[in-house]
Scaffold this motif. Structure first.
Motif, PDB file in Angstrom:
ATOM      1  N   ALA A  56      -5.638  25.140  18.423  1.00  0.00           N
ATOM      2  CA  ALA A  56      -4.424  25.759  19.070  1.00  0.00           C
ATOM      3  C   ALA A  56      -3.858  26.075  20.513  1.00  0.00           C
ATOM      4  O   ALA A  56      -3.802  26.424  21.459  1.00  0.00           O
ATOM      5  N   PHE A  57      -5.543  26.837  21.113  1.00  0.00           N
ATOM      6  CA  PHE A  57      -5.287  26.926  22.884  1.00  0.00           C
ATOM      7  C   PHE A  57      -4.343  25.878  23.404  1.00  0.00           C
ATOM      8  O   PHE A  57      -4.029  25.538  24.139  1.00  0.00           O
ATOM      9  N   ALA A  58      -5.033  24.604  22.843  1.00  0.00           N
ATOM     10  CA  ALA A  58      -4.096  22.852  23.678  1.00  0.00           C
ATOM     11  C   ALA A  58      -3.224  23.295  23.591  1.00  0.00           C
ATOM     12  O   ALA A  58      -2.473  22.560  24.563  1.00  0.00           O
ATOM     13  N   LEU A  59      -2.453  23.256  22.115  1.00  0.00           N
ATOM     14  CA  LEU A  59      -0.813  23.178  22.129  1.00  0.00           C
ATOM     15  C   LEU A  59      -0.588  24.701  23.356  1.00  0.00           C
ATOM     16  O   LEU A  59       0.847  23.800  23.757  1.00  0.00           O
ATOM     17  N   VAL A  60      -0.979  25.997  23.309  1.00  0.00           N
ATOM     18  CA  VAL A  60      -0.185  26.753  23.925  1.00  0.00           C
ATOM     19  C   VAL A  60      -1.049  26.150  25.901  1.00  0.00           C
ATOM     20  O   VAL A  60       0.873  26.411  26.254  1.00  0.00           O
ATOM     21  N   ALA A  61      -1.715  26.076  25.999  1.00  0.00           N
ATOM     22  CA  ALA A  61      -1.338  25.414  27.680  1.00  0.00           C
ATOM     23  C   ALA A  61      -0.555  24.400  27.594  1.00  0.00           C
ATOM     24  O   ALA A  61      -0.258  24.249  28.676  1.00  0.00           O
ATOM     25  N   MET A  62      -0.366  23.696  27.007  1.00  0.00           N
ATOM     26  CA  MET A  62       0.298  22.142  27.615  1.00  0.00           C
ATOM     27  C   MET A  62       2.060  22.993  27.158  1.00  0.00           C
ATOM     28  O   MET A  62       2.863  22.298  27.884  1.00  0.00           O
ATOM     29  N   GLY A  63       2.224  23.900  26.304  1.00  0.00           N
ATOM     30  CA  GLY A  63       3.436  24.385  26.258  1.00  0.00           C
ATOM     31  C   GLY A  63       3.608  25.415  27.492  1.00  0.00           C
ATOM     32  O   GLY A  63       5.345  25.077  28.094  1.00  0.00           O
ATOM     33  N   LEU A  64       3.005  25.190  28.524  1.00  0.00           N
ATOM     34  CA  LEU A  64       2.306  26.981  29.024  1.00  0.00           C
ATOM     35  C   LEU A  64       3.387  25.425  30.148  1.00  0.00           C
ATOM     36  O   LEU A  64       3.840  25.827  31.242  1.00  0.00           O
ATOM     37  N   PHE A  65       2.500  25.133  30.320  1.00  0.00           N
ATOM     38  CA  PHE A  65       2.105  23.948  31.409  1.00  0.00           C
ATOM     39  C   PHE A  65       3.885  23.427  32.152  1.00  0.00           C
ATOM     40  O   PHE A  65       4.789  22.946  32.793  1.00  0.00           O
ATOM     41  N   SER A  66       3.933  22.830  30.287  1.00  0.00           N
ATOM     42  CA  SER A  66       5.472  22.031  29.873  1.00  0.00           C
ATOM     43  C   SER A  66       6.454  23.316  31.014  1.00  0.00           C
ATOM     44  O   SER A  66       7.322  23.008  31.920  1.00  0.00           O
ATOM     45  N   ALA A  67       6.315  24.847  30.489  1.00  0.00           N
ATOM     46  CA  ALA A  67       7.314  25.313  30.829  1.00  0.00           C
ATOM     47  C   ALA A  67       7.511  25.956  32.789  1.00  0.00           C
ATOM     48  O   ALA A  67       8.358  26.199  32.646  1.00  0.00           O
ATOM     49  N   VAL A  68       6.241  26.263  33.121  1.00  0.00           N
ATOM     50  CA  VAL A  68       6.203  25.949  34.862  1.00  0.00           C
ATOM     51  C   VAL A  68       7.133  24.997  35.382  1.00  0.00           C
ATOM     52  O   VAL A  68       7.133  25.156  36.244  1.00  0.00           O
ATOM     53  N   VAL A  69       6.118  23.489  34.663  1.00  0.00           N
ATOM     54  CA  VAL A  69       6.895  22.558  35.392  1.00  0.00           C
ATOM     55  C   VAL A  69       8.677  22.953  35.368  1.00  0.00           C
ATOM     56  O   VAL A  69       9.139  22.591  36.155  1.00  0.00           O
ATOM     57  N   TRP A  70       8.743  22.854  33.939  1.00  0.00           N
ATOM     58  CA  TRP A  70      10.725  23.013  34.035  1.00  0.00           C
ATOM     59  C   TRP A  70      11.043  23.987  35.061  1.00  0.00           C
ATOM     60  O   TRP A  70      12.076  23.523  36.416  1.00  0.00           O
ATOM     61  N   GLY A  71      10.614  25.293  34.873  1.00  0.00           N
ATOM     62  CA  GLY A  71      10.852  26.433  35.926  1.00  0.00           C
ATOM     63  C   GLY A  71      10.769  25.946  37.001  1.00  0.00           C
ATOM     64  O   GLY A  71      11.933  26.166  38.018  1.00  0.00           O
ATOM     65  N   THR A  72      10.005  25.018  37.324  1.00  0.00           N
ATOM     66  CA  THR A  72       9.369  25.067  38.973  1.00  0.00           C
ATOM     67  C   THR A  72      10.986  24.017  39.769  1.00  0.00           C
ATOM     68  O   THR A  72      11.311  23.645  40.183  1.00  0.00           O
TER      69      THR A  72
END
Length: 129
Positions: A56-72
């Protein structure tokens, strides 16, 4: 050692399951492989609840990483100059005919394709007209 392999397999196949890299059939296989490796990882962890939490933490971490990349990407996209076709006015030095008499390759400059902007496509244009 098996847990590391299963965790890596889960992260790898989950990324493929989210992407369009492999098409619909490949995504289906990636989803099944990610699900199988996540279940196997949780089963190999003692206690199994900790394995579920790690997944579950891996899924959340990948989602946060994707959100940061998209925001950038969104921030940098707004600062970028408008898309335009860049062509070469003169042939570069490396395209001059060789001493053997071979003619240079024709000059083609790709268009800059920006998703979401009208008129942006990936066509090639000959700068000589």
């Amino acid at each position: 050692m098996e847990q590391y392999l299963l965790a890596f397999l889960f992260l790898f196949t989950y990324a493929f399951a989210l992407s369009d890299f492999t098409g619909a059939r490949g995504r289906l296989y990636a989803v099944l492989a990610a699900l199988a490796s996540a279940i196997a990882f949780a089963a190999r962890t003692d206690p199994w609840e900790n394995g579920v939490l790690v997944v579950a933490f891996a899924l959340v971490a990948m989602g946060l990483f994707s959100a940061v990349v998209w925001g950038t990407w969104v921030l940098l996209e707004r600062r970028a100059a408008p898309a335009r076709i860049v062509t070469l006015r003169h042939a570069p030095e490396w395209s001059a005919p060789a001493q053997s008499g071979h003619a240079p390759l024709p000059l083609l400059a790709p268009a800059v394709a920006v998703p979401g902007r009208s008129g942006a496509d990936a066509r090639l244009r000959d700068p000589r007209g």
